[in-house]
Design an enzyme around this catalytic site. Sequence first.
Site, short mmCIF file in Angstrom:
data_model
loop_
_atom_site.label_atom_id
_atom_site.label_comp_id
_atom_site.label_asym_id
_atom_site.label_seq_id
_atom_site.Cartn_x
_atom_site.Cartn_y
_atom_site.Cartn_z
N GLU A 46 1.20 1.99 9.03
CA GLU A 46 0.35 2.65 8.04
C GLU A 46 -0.92 3.25 8.65
OE1 GLU A 46 1.02 1.06 3.70
OE2 GLU A 46 0.20 -0.54 4.96
N HIS B 161 -7.77 -0.81 4.75
CA HIS B 161 -6.64 -0.91 3.82
C HIS B 161 -6.34 -2.38 3.69
CE1 HIS B 161 -2.90 -0.67 1.77
NE2 HIS B 161 -2.18 -1.01 2.81
N HIS C 72 -5.04 -5.86 0.82
CA HIS C 72 -4.28 -6.30 -0.34
C HIS C 72 -4.96 -7.50 -0.99
CE1 HIS C 72 -1.36 -5.24 3.03
NE2 HIS C 72 -1.37 -4.17 2.27
N HIS D 5 0.45 -2.37 -4.60
CA HIS D 5 0.32 -2.47 -3.15
C HIS D 5 -1.03 -3.00 -2.71
CE1 HIS D 5 1.06 -0.29 0.98
NE2 HIS D 5 0.34 -1.38 1.13
#
Length: 248
Positions: free
Chosen positions: A87, A106, A108, A176
């Site tokens: 990613e 990024h 979660h 996500h």
Amino acid sequence: MLDKASRHNDDVIREATLTELVMANRILAREDVIDDFGHISVRNPLNPDTYFLSRSRSPAVVTRGDIMEFTLDGDLIGEDHRRPYAERHIHGAIYKDRPDVNAVTHHHARSVLPFTMVDVPLRPMFHMASVIGKDINIWDSQDEFGDTNMLVDSMEMGHSLSRALGDNRVALLRGHGCICAAADIRSVIMISIALKDNAALIRETRQLGEVTYLTDGEIDMASRMLLSEMPLARAWDYWVGRAGFNGL
């Protein structure tokens, strides 16, 4: 050609940037923002057309030797046969689309994930969360790509996500996680932690009653103050100590 003094100065800037990136990985892991699959990057301060990102590894154990350099298209610079993050295109696309952004996360964070699936605002509800900004859009990969493995693993998907981010600091990814973008590493860490905390507090508050969110003016004024030099330096010292780097 650069003279010896200039080369030395560039080396100092590069090493300081990479050291801060390693520490940022450890900090975000310590603060329960990034799990074993999240990541943080920083734009190369000496070349805005490249960025630094760890190889594919849990952020909690990232070291200086894990850091790789990439073009904004996600191509590795140099010879390194270790696996990069699939990613990484999240980072390159945002750096391409947002010249003002120099650091991207990024992650979660579990408190944030429910807000990717329901129509409940994640708008700031306390002053420390003002840094996440007024507007937070949700990107749904289904809209353009249909069924996928849910990873943002191409530049096409990266730019699609970047468009959802727009000029904001945060965007959510349905089912996500989220992305956070800022002018520097310390700011993006503050935004990432505040996003996680704000989500948890909204969920707790809604058990008691309706949430009173900050006004646009409060968000603008409080975030401008919190993202200034003194608060960021104070927060950085706190995060560094908690991550085990106290005294450096």
